[in-house]
Design a protein around this motif. Sequence first.
Motif, mmCIF file in Angstrom:
data_model
loop_
_atom_site.group_PDB
_atom_site.id
_atom_site.type_symbol
_atom_site.label_atom_id
_atom_site.label_comp_id
_atom_site.label_asym_id
_atom_site.label_seq_id
_atom_site.Cartn_x
_atom_site.Cartn_y
_atom_site.Cartn_z
ATOM 1 N N ALA A 90 1.077 53.463 5.177
ATOM 2 C CA ALA A 90 0.007 54.177 4.475
ATOM 3 C C ALA A 90 -1.314 53.440 4.676
ATOM 4 C CB ALA A 90 0.314 54.299 2.982
ATOM 5 N N VAL A 91 -2.387 54.216 4.854
ATOM 6 C CA VAL A 91 -3.737 53.673 4.980
ATOM 7 C C VAL A 91 -4.648 54.565 4.136
ATOM 8 C CG1 VAL A 91 -5.628 53.073 6.529
ATOM 9 C CG2 VAL A 91 -3.259 52.947 7.356
ATOM 10 N N TYR A 92 -5.318 53.977 3.160
ATOM 11 C CA TYR A 92 -6.168 54.796 2.291
ATOM 12 C C TYR A 92 -7.112 53.906 1.485
ATOM 13 C CZ TYR A 92 -2.618 53.431 -1.189
ATOM 14 O OH TYR A 92 -1.756 52.716 -1.995
ATOM 15 N N GLU A 93 -8.014 54.546 0.771
ATOM 16 C CA GLU A 93 -8.928 53.836 -0.124
ATOM 17 C C GLU A 93 -8.529 54.080 -1.567
ATOM 18 O OE1 GLU A 93 -12.980 54.819 0.609
ATOM 19 O OE2 GLU A 93 -12.958 54.085 2.679
ATOM 20 N N ALA A 94 -8.784 53.074 -2.399
ATOM 21 C CA ALA A 94 -8.476 53.189 -3.821
ATOM 22 C C ALA A 94 -9.377 52.227 -4.587
ATOM 23 C CB ALA A 94 -7.009 52.872 -4.088
ATOM 24 N N ALA A 95 -9.468 52.422 -5.894
ATOM 25 C CA ALA A 95 -10.218 51.497 -6.740
ATOM 26 C C ALA A 95 -9.395 50.237 -6.948
ATOM 27 C CB ALA A 95 -10.535 52.150 -8.080
ATOM 28 N N ASP A 96 -10.077 49.142 -7.279
ATOM 29 C CA ASP A 96 -9.358 47.889 -7.483
ATOM 30 C C ASP A 96 -8.480 47.904 -8.736
ATOM 31 O OD1 ASP A 96 -11.348 47.829 -9.398
ATOM 32 O OD2 ASP A 96 -12.291 45.980 -8.678
ATOM 33 N N THR A 97 -8.599 48.952 -9.541
ATOM 34 C CA THR A 97 -7.756 49.111 -10.727
ATOM 35 C C THR A 97 -6.606 50.098 -10.488
ATOM 36 O OG1 THR A 97 -9.278 50.820 -11.524
ATOM 37 C CG2 THR A 97 -9.634 48.568 -12.328
ATOM 38 N N SER A 98 -6.449 50.530 -9.245
ATOM 39 C CA SER A 98 -5.455 51.554 -8.912
ATOM 40 C C SER A 98 -4.029 51.068 -9.171
ATOM 41 C CB SER A 98 -5.599 51.943 -7.440
ATOM 42 O OG SER A 98 -4.515 52.722 -6.997
ATOM 43 N N ASP A 99 -3.138 52.038 -9.444
ATOM 44 C CA ASP A 99 -1.721 51.707 -9.599
ATOM 45 C C ASP A 99 -1.089 51.315 -8.268
ATOM 46 O OD1 ASP A 99 -1.755 54.179 -8.384
ATOM 47 O OD2 ASP A 99 -0.511 55.190 -9.884
ATOM 48 N N SER A 100 -1.842 51.407 -7.196
ATOM 49 C CA SER A 100 -1.348 50.936 -5.897
ATOM 50 C C SER A 100 -1.069 49.433 -5.927
ATOM 51 C CB SER A 100 -2.369 51.243 -4.795
ATOM 52 O OG SER A 100 -2.477 52.626 -4.588
ATOM 53 N N TYR A 101 -1.691 48.752 -6.870
ATOM 54 C CA TYR A 101 -1.523 47.299 -6.976
ATOM 55 C C TYR A 101 -0.336 46.897 -7.854
ATOM 56 C CZ TYR A 101 -5.995 46.872 -4.609
ATOM 57 O OH TYR A 101 -6.995 46.950 -3.674
ATOM 58 N N THR A 102 0.521 47.845 -8.185
ATOM 59 C CA THR A 102 1.746 47.534 -8.923
ATOM 60 C C THR A 102 2.678 46.727 -8.020
ATOM 61 O OG1 THR A 102 1.539 49.637 -10.108
ATOM 62 C CG2 THR A 102 3.675 48.518 -10.231
ATOM 63 N N VAL A 103 3.226 45.627 -8.547
ATOM 64 C CA VAL A 103 4.066 44.770 -7.707
ATOM 65 C C VAL A 103 5.548 44.851 -8.069
ATOM 66 C CG1 VAL A 103 2.164 43.168 -7.318
ATOM 67 C CG2 VAL A 103 3.765 42.716 -9.181
ATOM 68 N N SER A 104 5.864 45.311 -9.274
ATOM 69 C CA SER A 104 7.272 45.415 -9.678
ATOM 70 C C SER A 104 7.494 46.721 -10.433
ATOM 71 C CB SER A 104 7.680 44.222 -10.546
ATOM 72 O OG SER A 104 6.882 44.155 -11.718
ATOM 73 N N PHE A 105 8.749 47.167 -10.459
ATOM 74 C CA PHE A 105 9.086 48.472 -11.031
ATOM 75 C C PHE A 105 10.368 48.353 -11.843
ATOM 76 C CE2 PHE A 105 6.672 48.886 -7.210
ATOM 77 C CZ PHE A 105 5.711 49.840 -7.505
ATOM 78 N N GLY A 106 10.405 49.095 -12.950
ATOM 79 C CA GLY A 106 11.554 48.997 -13.847
ATOM 80 C C GLY A 106 12.789 49.712 -13.334
ATOM 81 N N THR A 107 12.584 50.830 -12.633
ATOM 82 C CA THR A 107 13.718 51.628 -12.150
ATOM 83 C C THR A 107 13.463 52.109 -10.725
ATOM 84 O OG1 THR A 107 12.837 53.761 -12.902
ATOM 85 C CG2 THR A 107 14.131 52.465 -14.502
ATOM 86 N N ALA A 108 14.529 52.537 -10.070
ATOM 87 C CA ALA A 108 14.416 53.093 -8.734
ATOM 88 C C ALA A 108 13.586 54.373 -8.755
ATOM 89 C CB ALA A 108 15.804 53.357 -8.160
ATOM 90 N N GLY A 109 13.703 55.133 -9.828
ATOM 91 C CA GLY A 109 12.935 56.372 -9.954
ATOM 92 C C GLY A 109 11.434 56.101 -9.990
ATOM 93 N N GLU A 110 11.037 55.077 -10.736
ATOM 94 C CA GLU A 110 9.618 54.711 -10.797
ATOM 95 C C GLU A 110 9.108 54.317 -9.408
ATOM 96 O OE1 GLU A 110 8.985 51.596 -13.600
ATOM 97 O OE2 GLU A 110 9.659 52.767 -15.330
ATOM 98 N N TYR A 111 9.943 53.583 -8.701
ATOM 99 C CA TYR A 111 9.543 53.120 -7.376
ATOM 100 C C TYR A 111 9.441 54.291 -6.394
ATOM 101 C CZ TYR A 111 9.262 49.937 -3.358
ATOM 102 O OH TYR A 111 8.855 49.248 -2.240
ATOM 103 N N ARG A 112 10.380 55.228 -6.477
ATOM 104 C CA ARG A 112 10.319 56.411 -5.612
ATOM 105 C C ARG A 112 9.026 57.184 -5.853
ATOM 106 N NH1 ARG A 112 15.967 56.683 -6.492
ATOM 107 N NH2 ARG A 112 15.664 58.031 -8.310
ATOM 108 N N ASN A 113 8.653 57.322 -7.127
ATOM 109 C CA ASN A 113 7.400 58.015 -7.451
ATOM 110 C C ASN A 113 6.198 57.286 -6.854
ATOM 111 O OD1 ASN A 113 8.721 60.008 -8.902
ATOM 112 N ND2 ASN A 113 8.492 58.950 -10.872
ATOM 113 N N TYR A 114 6.245 55.971 -6.916
ATOM 114 C CA TYR A 114 5.168 55.166 -6.347
ATOM 115 C C TYR A 114 5.075 55.391 -4.841
ATOM 116 C CZ TYR A 114 2.633 51.027 -4.703
ATOM 117 O OH TYR A 114 1.748 50.182 -4.078
ATOM 118 N N LEU A 115 6.214 55.359 -4.153
ATOM 119 C CA LEU A 115 6.230 55.531 -2.707
ATOM 120 C C LEU A 115 5.718 56.914 -2.310
ATOM 121 C CD1 LEU A 115 9.667 53.857 -1.894
ATOM 122 C CD2 LEU A 115 7.383 52.885 -1.569
#
Length: 290
Positions: A205-230
């Motif tokens: 992926a290549v894109y622009e986002a704000a420095d407060t974006s959820d793109s900067y999430t480093v860990s996830f509680g469930t596989a479902g959360e991670y799938r949504n992120y991807l």
Amino acid sequence: MSRKKQDYGYDNFDDGADENEREKKGSAWRAVTAIILIIALAVFGFAAYNLYKIYTNYKVGTDEYDNLKQYVATTDSAASDAGTGFDVGEVDFASLQAVNPDVAAWIRFPNPDIIDYPVVYSSDNSYYLKHTFDGTANSSGAIFMDMNNKRDFSDPNVILYGHAMKNKSMFGSLKQFRDQEFCAENSYFFIYTPDGGVYQYQICAVYEAADTSDSYTVSFGTAGEYRNYLETIKSRSFFDTGAALSDTSRLVTLSTCTNVTESGRLLVQGVRVAVIRQASPAVPELSLPQ
């Protein structure tokens, strides 16, 4: 017989007074011109000083990182490097740790003119913004890992930061990945870790986002959360890179400024597609609760 002086309305005209007035105006104009010239020279001098300072910082930073590349050794074993067609080689982390124990990895593209740098880790995300690898104060900074990540690259999403330098050093070359053709031609990079790991990543992926974006999430509680992120980051991408993602994927996110807005960031994200050399101890496969 004397002739009476005619009155043409110029009785109070004084050539000497007019000359003095013109001289005063000329002096005032010369003074204003001199002040403007002085200000212009001061602005030029300040700009020249800043350019010299920028050039000096760039050169010092570039020279330092060029010198560090002596610790990356190539071999003749490209054919054995998991079919990458790239001479992965070795990184002498013992020597790098002697220079700076904060070293956490080395990131390298097959074309080293793109990115070929050590990665450092600190307990805060500000120090290496203005310090190079060896701790020298310099606006070039260093490539550094987010303080919330684990140093062994075991997190679902590891974030690496670097400045977008105008000479394309550090993460200055990331802007080229906005171009789909360039991205396709340079779609893989490698991460080396001090525990012996060498990992291959494909840009997903290549894109622009704000420095407060959820793109900067480093860990996830469930596989479902991670799938949504991807799914989210794929939808944000300027184009489809063709990389496959799943809830067991591990990402490395390269983040730099867009230099358009203060909070704007350009993100280039890669997914791990191969373990070229296993770390010791081995990092287990990613497995999030369902």
